[in-house]
Design a protein around this motif. Structure first.
Motif, short mmCIF file in Angstrom:
data_model
loop_
_atom_site.label_atom_id
_atom_site.label_comp_id
_atom_site.label_asym_id
_atom_site.label_seq_id
_atom_site.Cartn_x
_atom_site.Cartn_y
_atom_site.Cartn_z
N MET A 7 -5.31 -62.53 4.88
CA MET A 7 -4.16 -61.74 5.32
C MET A 7 -3.73 -62.11 6.74
SD MET A 7 -3.06 -59.86 2.92
CE MET A 7 -3.57 -59.34 1.29
N ALA A 8 -4.70 -62.30 7.62
CA ALA A 8 -4.38 -62.65 9.00
C ALA A 8 -3.71 -64.02 9.07
CB ALA A 8 -5.66 -62.63 9.84
N ALA A 9 -4.23 -64.98 8.30
CA ALA A 9 -3.65 -66.32 8.29
C ALA A 9 -2.25 -66.30 7.70
CB ALA A 9 -4.55 -67.28 7.51
N ALA A 10 -2.06 -65.54 6.61
CA ALA A 10 -0.74 -65.46 5.99
C ALA A 10 0.26 -64.80 6.92
CB ALA A 10 -0.84 -64.69 4.67
N LEU A 11 -0.18 -63.78 7.63
CA LEU A 11 0.71 -63.11 8.58
C LEU A 11 1.16 -64.07 9.68
CD1 LEU A 11 2.05 -60.61 9.76
CD2 LEU A 11 -0.15 -59.96 10.75
N ASN A 12 0.25 -64.86 10.21
CA ASN A 12 0.61 -65.84 11.24
C ASN A 12 1.60 -66.87 10.71
OD1 ASN A 12 -1.03 -64.63 13.16
ND2 ASN A 12 -2.80 -65.93 12.68
N ALA A 13 1.43 -67.26 9.44
CA ALA A 13 2.35 -68.24 8.86
C ALA A 13 3.73 -67.63 8.64
CB ALA A 13 1.78 -68.76 7.54
N VAL A 14 3.77 -66.41 8.10
CA VAL A 14 5.05 -65.78 7.78
C VAL A 14 5.86 -65.49 9.04
CG1 VAL A 14 6.12 -63.74 6.74
CG2 VAL A 14 4.16 -64.84 5.62
N ARG A 15 5.18 -65.24 10.16
CA ARG A 15 5.88 -65.04 11.42
C ARG A 15 6.81 -66.21 11.74
NH1 ARG A 15 4.22 -61.37 15.22
NH2 ARG A 15 2.36 -60.12 14.79
N GLN A 16 6.45 -67.41 11.28
CA GLN A 16 7.24 -68.60 11.59
C GLN A 16 8.28 -68.90 10.52
OE1 GLN A 16 4.96 -72.00 12.72
NE2 GLN A 16 3.59 -70.85 14.05
N ASP A 17 8.31 -68.11 9.44
CA ASP A 17 9.22 -68.39 8.34
C ASP A 17 10.63 -67.90 8.67
OD1 ASP A 17 10.11 -69.20 5.85
OD2 ASP A 17 9.60 -67.29 4.90
N LYS A 18 11.57 -68.81 8.64
CA LYS A 18 12.96 -68.48 8.94
C LYS A 18 13.86 -68.60 7.71
CE LYS A 18 11.64 -68.15 13.22
NZ LYS A 18 11.40 -66.81 13.81
N THR A 19 13.26 -68.68 6.51
CA THR A 19 14.03 -68.88 5.29
C THR A 19 14.84 -67.62 4.98
OG1 THR A 19 12.26 -70.27 4.43
CG2 THR A 19 13.93 -69.51 2.86
N PRO A 20 16.17 -67.72 4.91
CA PRO A 20 17.01 -66.54 4.65
C PRO A 20 16.65 -65.91 3.29
CG PRO A 20 18.35 -68.39 5.39
CD PRO A 20 16.98 -68.94 5.10
N ILE A 43 -3.78 -55.49 10.72
CA ILE A 43 -2.77 -56.24 9.97
C ILE A 43 -1.43 -55.49 10.01
CG2 ILE A 43 -2.08 -57.06 7.68
CD1 ILE A 43 -4.20 -58.81 8.95
N ALA A 44 -1.46 -54.19 9.76
CA ALA A 44 -0.23 -53.40 9.74
C ALA A 44 0.45 -53.41 11.11
CB ALA A 44 -0.53 -51.97 9.29
N ALA A 45 -0.33 -53.29 12.16
CA ALA A 45 0.24 -53.27 13.51
C ALA A 45 0.88 -54.61 13.86
CB ALA A 45 -0.85 -52.92 14.52
N ARG A 46 0.22 -55.69 13.52
CA ARG A 46 0.76 -57.01 13.84
C ARG A 46 1.98 -57.35 13.00
NH1 ARG A 46 -3.83 -61.03 12.93
NH2 ARG A 46 -2.15 -62.48 13.44
N ALA A 47 2.08 -56.75 11.81
CA ALA A 47 3.23 -57.03 10.94
C ALA A 47 4.40 -56.11 11.21
CB ALA A 47 2.80 -56.89 9.48
N GLY A 48 4.21 -55.15 12.12
CA GLY A 48 5.23 -54.14 12.33
C GLY A 48 6.57 -54.68 12.77
N ASN A 49 6.58 -55.79 13.49
CA ASN A 49 7.86 -56.34 13.97
C ASN A 49 8.29 -57.58 13.19
OD1 ASN A 49 5.89 -58.07 14.85
ND2 ASN A 49 6.69 -58.29 16.94
N VAL A 50 7.70 -57.77 12.01
CA VAL A 50 8.10 -58.90 11.16
C VAL A 50 8.95 -58.34 10.02
CG1 VAL A 50 7.32 -60.87 9.80
CG2 VAL A 50 5.92 -60.03 11.71
N PRO A 51 10.25 -58.58 10.03
CA PRO A 51 11.16 -57.86 9.13
C PRO A 51 11.02 -58.21 7.65
CG PRO A 51 12.35 -59.55 10.36
CD PRO A 51 10.98 -59.49 10.95
#
Length: 404
Positions: free
Chosen positions: A230-243, A263-271
Motif C-alpha cells: 500500500m505504501a509503495a502504491a501510494l508513492n507511485a500514484v502520487r506521480q500519476d497525472k493520467t486524466p 496510509i489514510a493520512a498520506r493519501a488525504g491530499n491525493v485526489p
C-alpha cells in the motif's frame, strides 16, 4: 431422498492470518449447497471477521477462539486472557463437540492436515472410526518445496495422511505441484486429485453505487502484511497525472491501526485515490475494476482470472514463498504481470508497471487459458466419494445381517 443428496459436511478452516482459508471454504460450501439440494455445511473458523460475510442457506459457521500468526511464522493466542496452549485446547474442544453434535458424513480440512497445533487430529480419528469421508484440501501452491518438506517433517504430517480418503489440490496439474518436495507413497499419490482453480462469481449486491467502476483496484487481501504494498502504491500514484484514472485502495481488516492511519493520512491530499478498510463483497469490487494490483494470494488470484482482469502482482516472499511462486508461474502462462516489492518501492518503476498492465491483454487471451472448473470437479468428486461410502456401508450391513 437419494442418500447422495442428503448429507452433512464439516469444513475446517483454521484462519490464523488473513481471509484466505475462510473465503476458500465459503466458496466451496456455497458450491456444494447449490449442487446438492439436501446437503448442510458447517464451517469451523477461527477468523474474527467471519460474521462479516453472508452465507447461503444450509451453510453456517462455528466460531472457535482466535489464534494469530506472527510475522516470524509462529503463533500466539488471539486473546489476552489465554495462553496459546490454552487457546488450542479450547479450539480442539469446540471442534470435537461440533463434530459429535453434527456427526458429519464428510469432513474437508483446509490446508493444515492436522489442524493448527494438531487440534484436528482427535476429531479426524473419531470421524474415521464413525465412517466419515475425510478430504484434505490444498492450495495450488503451499510453499517452496524445501520449506514445505521441513515443515511437514517437523509436524509429522506424512505418517497421518492415511487418515484422508482423498487429497484435493485446488489448481490444475499443469500449473504447479504443491507436494513436489514431499516423499509420498503410491497409495497417497493415487488418492490425490487436481480440481482446477476455484471460480468466483458476483453476489447479487451491486457495489457500483459505492465505488463506481473502472478504477484500478489496489488490494492487500486481509491486509495483515499489506502495508509495504500500500505504501509503495501510494508513492507511485502520487506521480500519476493520467486524466480520469481513479484508484481504489482496500486495506483489509487485519492491517494495524497505526498503518491504516498512516496510509489514510498520506493519501488525504491525493485526489484520485479512494481508501476503504474492508468490504466482504470483494468479488464485485474486483469485477468492477479495470485492473488489479495485489499480492497474489489464492483468492485474489482466482478472482482476477475468474473476472478476466488485467493484474499486476507484488508478491510477498516471507514467511512463505507461496505468493511469489504463484505469481511468477502465472506470469509464465501470460496471465499476469509481476514486480518485486523492492522494485515497486521505486515510484517511477511501479507507476510504469501499472501503466503497462493497463495496456496488456486479459488472461483469457493467453494461449493456455486458466482452468476454472474447480467447483464442478469438487461436486463430482464429492458425489463419487459418497457413492463409494454408501456401497461400503451397504456391504457391511449385508454381512452383519447374514450372521445375525
Amino acid at each position: 431422498m437419494d442418500p447422495v443428496f442428503d448429507f452433512t459436511v464439516l469444513m475446517y478452516s483454521h484462519d490464523t492470518f488473513g481471509l484466505g482459508h475462510l473465503r476458500r471454504s465459503r466458496t466451496i460450501a456455497h458450491a456444494l449447497v447449490s449442487h446438492f439440494p439436501g446437503v448442510r455445511v458447517s464451517i469451523v473458523s477461527g477468523s474474527p471477521v467471519v460474521d462479516a460475510f453472508p452465507f447461503e442457506d444450509r451453510v453456517d459457521y462455528i466460531q472457535i477462539p482466535a489464534a494469530n500468526k506472527l510475522s516470524n511464522g509462529t503463533y500466539a493466542s488471539g486473546s489476552g486472557e489465554l495462553t496459546f496452549e490454552q487457546t488450542v485446547t479450547a479450539r480442539e474442544s469446540v471442534i470435537r463437540e461440533a463434530a459429535e453434535r453434527i456427526r458429519p458424513d464428510m469432513i474437508i480440512v483446509d490446508k493444515e492436515p492436522l489442524g493448527l497445533a494438531r487440534e484436528m487430529l482427535s476429531t479426524l480419528k473419531w470421524a474415521k472410526a464413525k465412517g466419515a469421508i475425510t478430504v484434505l484440501g490444498l492450495r495450488d501452491v503451499l510453499d517452496a518445496p524445501e520449506l514445505l518438506r521441513e515443515e511437514w517433517q517437523r509436524k509429522h504430517i506424512v505418517e497421518h495422511l492415511a487418515l484422508y480418503d482423498e487429497i484435493w489440490i485446488y489448481g490444475p496439474g499443469s500449473f504447479y505441484n504443491p507436494l513436489a518436495g514431499i516423499d509420498l507413497s503410491e497409495a497417497i499419490l493415487s488418492q490425490t486429485r487436481y480440481t482446477g482453480f476455484l471460480p468466483r462469481t458476483v453476489a447479487d449486491e451491486d457495489v457500483t453505487e459505492k465505488y463506481g467502476r473502472d478504477y484500478v483496484l489496489v488490494t492487500a487481501g486481509g491486509g495483515g502484511d499489506g502495508y509495504e504494498l500500500m505504501a509503495a502504491a501510494l508513492n507511485a500514484v502520487r506521480q500519476d497525472k493520467t486524466p480520469g484514472r481513479e484508484f481504489l485502495f482496500v486495506l483489509g481488516p487485519f492491517m494495524t491501526e497505526r498503518e491504516r492511519f498512516e496510509i489514510a493520512a498520506r493519501a488525504g491530499n491525493v485526489p484520485n485515490i479512494r481508501i476503504i478498510d474492508f468490504d466482504a463483497n470483494l468479488e464485485a469490487i474486483v469485477a468492477n475494476s479495470s485492473a488489479v494490483v495485489g499480492m497474489c494470494g489464492y483468492n485474489t488470484f482466482c478472482e482476477v482470472i475468474s473476472f478476466d482482469k488485467r493484474a499486476l502482482f507484488v508478491p510477498r516472499t516471507a514467511p512463505r514463498r507461496e505468493q511469489a511462486i504463484r505469481a511468477n508461474r502465472a506470469a509464465e502462462f501470460g496471465w499476469v504481470d509481476v514486480i518485486d516489492i523492492e522494485q515497486a518501492k521505486n515510484p517511477r518503476r511501479f507507476l510504469a508497471a501499472i501503466d503497462a498492465v493497463l495496456e496488456r491483454t486479459t488472461p483469457s487471451s493467453a494461449v493456455a487459458r486458466p482452468d476454472l472448473d474447480g467447483l464442478n470437479r469438487i461436486c463430482a468428486l464429492t458425489e463419487i466419494l459418497l457413492d463409494r461410502r454408501e456401497e461400503i456401508l451397504a456391504a457391511s450391513e449385508t454381512r452383519k445381517a447374514a450372521f445375525s
